[in-house]
Design a protein around this motif. Structure first.
Motif, PDB file in Angstrom:
ATOM      1  N   MET A   1      51.297  44.320  21.804  1.00 27.95           N
ATOM      2  CA  MET A   1      50.743  43.446  22.817  1.00 27.95           C
ATOM      3  C   MET A   1      51.879  42.769  23.569  1.00 27.95           C
ATOM      4  SD  MET A   1      48.187  40.164  22.521  1.00 27.95           S
ATOM      5  CE  MET A   1      49.346  39.228  21.561  1.00 27.95           C
ATOM      6  N   THR A   2      51.686  42.618  24.871  1.00 28.67           N
ATOM      7  CA  THR A   2      52.656  41.975  25.755  1.00 28.67           C
ATOM      8  C   THR A   2      51.933  40.881  26.538  1.00 28.67           C
ATOM      9  OG1 THR A   2      53.862  44.062  25.972  1.00 28.67           O
ATOM     10  CG2 THR A   2      54.288  42.397  27.646  1.00 28.67           C
ATOM     11  N   VAL A   3      52.645  39.803  26.825  1.00 30.72           N
ATOM     12  CA  VAL A   3      52.079  38.717  27.630  1.00 30.72           C
ATOM     13  C   VAL A   3      52.968  38.533  28.852  1.00 30.72           C
ATOM     14  CG1 VAL A   3      51.490  36.263  27.706  1.00 30.72           C
ATOM     15  CG2 VAL A   3      51.070  37.583  25.616  1.00 30.72           C
ATOM     16  N   THR A   4      52.330  38.443  30.017  1.00 27.07           N
ATOM     17  CA  THR A   4      53.073  38.251  31.257  1.00 27.07           C
ATOM     18  C   THR A   4      53.616  36.835  31.347  1.00 27.07           C
ATOM     19  OG1 THR A   4      51.184  37.422  32.535  1.00 27.07           O
ATOM     20  CG2 THR A   4      51.490  39.834  32.452  1.00 27.07           C
ATOM     21  N   PRO A   5      54.595  36.633  32.215  1.00 31.64           N
ATOM     22  CA  PRO A   5      54.936  35.259  32.593  1.00 31.64           C
ATOM     23  C   PRO A   5      53.769  34.679  33.400  1.00 31.64           C
ATOM     24  CG  PRO A   5      56.642  36.819  33.304  1.00 31.64           C
ATOM     25  CD  PRO A   5      55.469  37.620  32.837  1.00 31.64           C
ATOM     26  N   ARG A   6      53.845  33.409  33.734  1.00 31.47           N
ATOM     27  CA  ARG A   6      52.822  32.795  34.593  1.00 31.47           C
ATOM     28  C   ARG A   6      52.751  33.573  35.899  1.00 31.47           C
ATOM     29  NH1 ARG A   6      52.185  26.565  34.017  1.00 31.47           N
ATOM     30  NH2 ARG A   6      52.540  26.329  31.803  1.00 31.47           N
ATOM     31  N   ALA A   7      51.521  33.759  36.370  1.00 32.60           N
ATOM     32  CA  ALA A   7      51.298  34.531  37.591  1.00 32.60           C
ATOM     33  C   ALA A   7      50.133  33.920  38.349  1.00 32.60           C
ATOM     34  CB  ALA A   7      50.993  35.977  37.229  1.00 32.60           C
ATOM     35  N   HIS A   8      49.908  34.410  39.558  1.00 29.45           N
ATOM     36  CA  HIS A   8      48.745  33.994  40.336  1.00 29.45           C
ATOM     37  C   HIS A   8      47.745  35.134  40.367  1.00 29.45           C
ATOM     38  CE1 HIS A   8      51.526  30.858  41.814  1.00 29.45           C
ATOM     39  NE2 HIS A   8      50.424  30.144  41.595  1.00 29.45           N
ATOM     40  N   ALA A   9      46.498  34.788  40.098  1.00 25.16           N
ATOM     41  CA  ALA A   9      45.427  35.774  40.057  1.00 25.16           C
ATOM     42  C   ALA A   9      45.148  36.323  41.443  1.00 25.16           C
ATOM     43  CB  ALA A   9      44.154  35.130  39.495  1.00 25.16           C
ATOM     44  N   GLY A  10      44.821  37.617  41.458  1.00 28.15           N
ATOM     45  CA  GLY A  10      44.329  38.252  42.676  1.00 28.15           C
ATOM     46  C   GLY A  10      42.813  38.314  42.610  1.00 28.15           C
ATOM     47  N   TYR A  11      42.259  39.325  43.209  1.00 27.68           N
ATOM     48  CA  TYR A  11      40.812  39.544  43.219  1.00 27.68           C
ATOM     49  C   TYR A  11      40.318  39.590  41.775  1.00 27.68           C
ATOM     50  CZ  TYR A  11      36.396  41.874  44.377  1.00 27.68           C
ATOM     51  OH  TYR A  11      35.074  42.201  44.522  1.00 27.68           O
ATOM     52  N   SER A  12      39.302  38.795  41.454  1.00 32.66           N
ATOM     53  CA  SER A  12      38.920  38.650  40.046  1.00 32.66           C
ATOM     54  C   SER A  12      37.495  39.079  39.714  1.00 32.66           C
ATOM     55  CB  SER A  12      39.115  37.201  39.602  1.00 32.66           C
ATOM     56  OG  SER A  12      38.281  36.343  40.344  1.00 32.66           O
ATOM     57  N   LYS A  13      36.742  39.586  40.680  1.00 29.68           N
ATOM     58  CA  LYS A  13      35.346  39.967  40.423  1.00 29.68           C
ATOM     59  C   LYS A  13      35.239  40.919  39.230  1.00 29.68           C
ATOM     60  CE  LYS A  13      31.491  42.504  42.450  1.00 29.68           C
ATOM     61  NZ  LYS A  13      31.043  43.289  43.603  1.00 29.68           N
ATOM     62  N   ASN A  14      36.179  41.849  39.110  1.00 28.08           N
ATOM     63  CA  ASN A  14      36.083  42.853  38.059  1.00 28.08           C
ATOM     64  C   ASN A  14      36.644  42.403  36.716  1.00 28.08           C
ATOM     65  OD1 ASN A  14      36.495  44.963  40.747  1.00 28.08           O
ATOM     66  ND2 ASN A  14      34.639  44.960  39.518  1.00 28.08           N
ATOM     67  N   LEU A  15      36.920  41.096  36.582  1.00 27.76           N
ATOM     68  CA  LEU A  15      37.143  40.509  35.261  1.00 27.76           C
ATOM     69  C   LEU A  15      35.795  40.294  34.590  1.00 27.76           C
ATOM     70  CD1 LEU A  15      39.763  37.620  35.488  1.00 27.76           C
ATOM     71  CD2 LEU A  15      39.862  39.668  34.078  1.00 27.76           C
ATOM     72  N   TYR A  16      34.758  40.147  35.413  1.00 32.71           N
ATOM     73  CA  TYR A  16      33.430  39.771  34.937  1.00 32.71           C
ATOM     74  C   TYR A  16      32.421  40.910  34.957  1.00 32.71           C
ATOM     75  CZ  TYR A  16      35.513  35.210  35.362  1.00 32.71           C
ATOM     76  OH  TYR A  16      36.351  34.134  35.202  1.00 32.71           O
ATOM     77  N   GLU A  17      32.721  41.953  35.701  1.00 36.22           N
ATOM     78  CA  GLU A  17      31.813  43.106  35.759  1.00 36.22           C
ATOM     79  C   GLU A  17      32.624  44.363  36.025  1.00 36.22           C
ATOM     80  OE1 GLU A  17      30.065  43.186  40.183  1.00 36.22           O
ATOM     81  OE2 GLU A  17      29.553  41.353  39.087  1.00 36.22           O
ATOM     82  N   LEU A  18      32.105  45.492  35.576  1.00 37.02           N
ATOM     83  CA  LEU A  18      32.783  46.770  35.759  1.00 37.02           C
ATOM     84  C   LEU A  18      32.935  47.098  37.235  1.00 37.02           C
ATOM     85  CD1 LEU A  18      30.927  48.811  32.995  1.00 37.02           C
ATOM     86  CD2 LEU A  18      33.304  48.034  32.928  1.00 37.02           C
ATOM     87  N   ASP A  19      34.019  47.755  37.569  1.00 35.01           N
ATOM     88  CA  ASP A  19      34.269  48.209  38.924  1.00 35.01           C
ATOM     89  C   ASP A  19      33.486  49.497  39.163  1.00 35.01           C
ATOM     90  OD1 ASP A  19      35.332  48.793  41.425  1.00 35.01           O
ATOM     91  OD2 ASP A  19      37.134  49.698  40.586  1.00 35.01           O
ATOM     92  N   THR A  20      32.369  49.385  39.856  1.00 36.47           N
ATOM     93  CA  THR A  20      31.497  50.549  40.076  1.00 36.47           C
ATOM     94  C   THR A  20      31.291  50.846  41.556  1.00 36.47           C
ATOM     95  OG1 THR A  20      29.535  49.143  40.017  1.00 36.47           O
ATOM     96  CG2 THR A  20      30.213  50.163  37.933  1.00 36.47           C
ATOM     97  N   GLU A  21      31.939  50.086  42.437  1.00 35.68           N
ATOM     98  CA  GLU A  21      31.709  50.255  43.870  1.00 35.68           C
ATOM     99  C   GLU A  21      32.966  50.745  44.580  1.00 35.68           C
ATOM    100  OE1 GLU A  21      30.346  46.525  45.385  1.00 35.68           O
ATOM    101  OE2 GLU A  21      28.745  46.376  43.915  1.00 35.68           O
ATOM    102  N   GLY A  22      32.765  51.514  45.634  1.00 37.04           N
ATOM    103  CA  GLY A  22      33.869  51.922  46.485  1.00 37.04           C
ATOM    104  C   GLY A  22      34.472  53.260  46.118  1.00 37.04           C
ATOM    105  N   LYS A  23      35.368  53.693  46.973  1.00 35.71           N
ATOM    106  CA  LYS A  23      36.014  55.007  46.862  1.00 35.71           C
ATOM    107  C   LYS A  23      36.817  55.166  45.567  1.00 35.71           C
ATOM    108  CE  LYS A  23      39.151  57.953  49.500  1.00 35.71           C
ATOM    109  NZ  LYS A  23      39.969  58.043  50.714  1.00 35.71           N
ATOM    110  N   PHE A  24      37.449  54.101  45.114  1.00 37.31           N
ATOM    111  CA  PHE A  24      38.324  54.188  43.939  1.00 37.31           C
ATOM    112  C   PHE A  24      37.733  53.494  42.710  1.00 37.31           C
ATOM    113  CE2 PHE A  24      41.066  54.392  47.706  1.00 37.31           C
ATOM    114  CZ  PHE A  24      41.609  55.663  47.505  1.00 37.31           C
ATOM    115  N   ALA A  25      36.415  53.381  42.637  1.00 42.86           N
ATOM    116  CA  ALA A  25      35.763  52.748  41.487  1.00 42.86           C
ATOM    117  C   ALA A  25      36.138  53.480  40.203  1.00 42.86           C
ATOM    118  CB  ALA A  25      34.255  52.741  41.674  1.00 42.86           C
ATOM    119  N   SER A  26      36.458  52.723  39.170  1.00 40.46           N
ATOM    120  CA  SER A  26      36.919  53.310  37.911  1.00 40.46           C
ATOM    121  C   SER A  26      35.958  53.078  36.755  1.00 40.46           C
ATOM    122  CB  SER A  26      38.280  52.714  37.538  1.00 40.46           C
ATOM    123  OG  SER A  26      38.149  51.311  37.329  1.00 40.46           O
TER     124      SER A  26
END
Length: 182
Positions: A1-26
């Motif tokens: 396990m690795t922990v990042t230094p402090r950072a700023h969050a980007g787009y966070s919707k997919n922390l809460y739900e699976l990425d199922t929309e769009g061309k590159f949905a995973s």
């Protein structure tokens, strides 16, 4: 396990739900953060992750990207602004990540990590052989260190004003919620 230094969050919707929309949905939970270039701790961290990637095959998809390169290649002004002057790191997982506060307590449902919030990310660097080999970032958990003050658009108001401060008094501002001393 690795922990990042402090950072700023980007787009966070997919922390809460699976990425199922769009061309590159995973169909995975996903999260991206940015680190300021030039910070000594960040630069040491970036070098260590890129060295790990190189030892695993060093393909064309590094686990940390130069935000200036990303900014040059996008037509999206918000994306370019987010990326410029930073290192970007993305994380994915098949499993919902743990979301915790600085005491490692699960965040209550009403506390949502949003873009700009200060965070740390726990992840497992995973070596892979496909496409020449390299390292991917398997998301485990996100620690919320600090919320963005005011949220989206609040900076446009300029200096603070005297007056109502949420949570600073018993007055909720909801009609019918007054204390009756009768």
């Amino acid at each position: 396990m690795t922990v990042t230094p402090r950072a700023h969050a980007g787009y966070s919707k997919n922390l809460y739900e699976l990425d199922t929309e769009g061309k590159f949905a995973s169909n995975k939970f996903k999260f991206e953060v940015r680190f300021p270039k030039g910070d000594e701790e960040v630069e040491t961290y970036v070098k260590s992750i890129l060295k790990l990637h190189k030892s695993a095959g060093n393909n064309q998809y590094p686990p940390i990207r130069d935000g200036d390169d990303v900014a040059k290649k996008t037509d999206n002004e918000k994306r370019a602004s987010f990326a410029k002057g930073h290192w970007l790191q993305s994380f994915k997982s098949d499993y919902e990540p743990a979301l915790v506060d600085t005491k490692k307590t699960t965040l209550p449902k009403n506390v949502v990590i949003m873009g700009g919030d200060e965070v740390k990310v726990s992840f497992n660097p995973r070596a892979y052989d496909m496409l020449g080999g390299g390292v991917s970032n398997q998301l485990n958990a996100v620690m919320l260190i600090a919320k963005v003050v005011g949220g989206r658009g609040a900076a446009e108001f300029g200096e603070d004003e005297d007056g109502f401060v949420a949570g600073s008094s018993d007055d909720t501002g909801v009609e019918g919620d007054e204390d009756d001393d009768d």
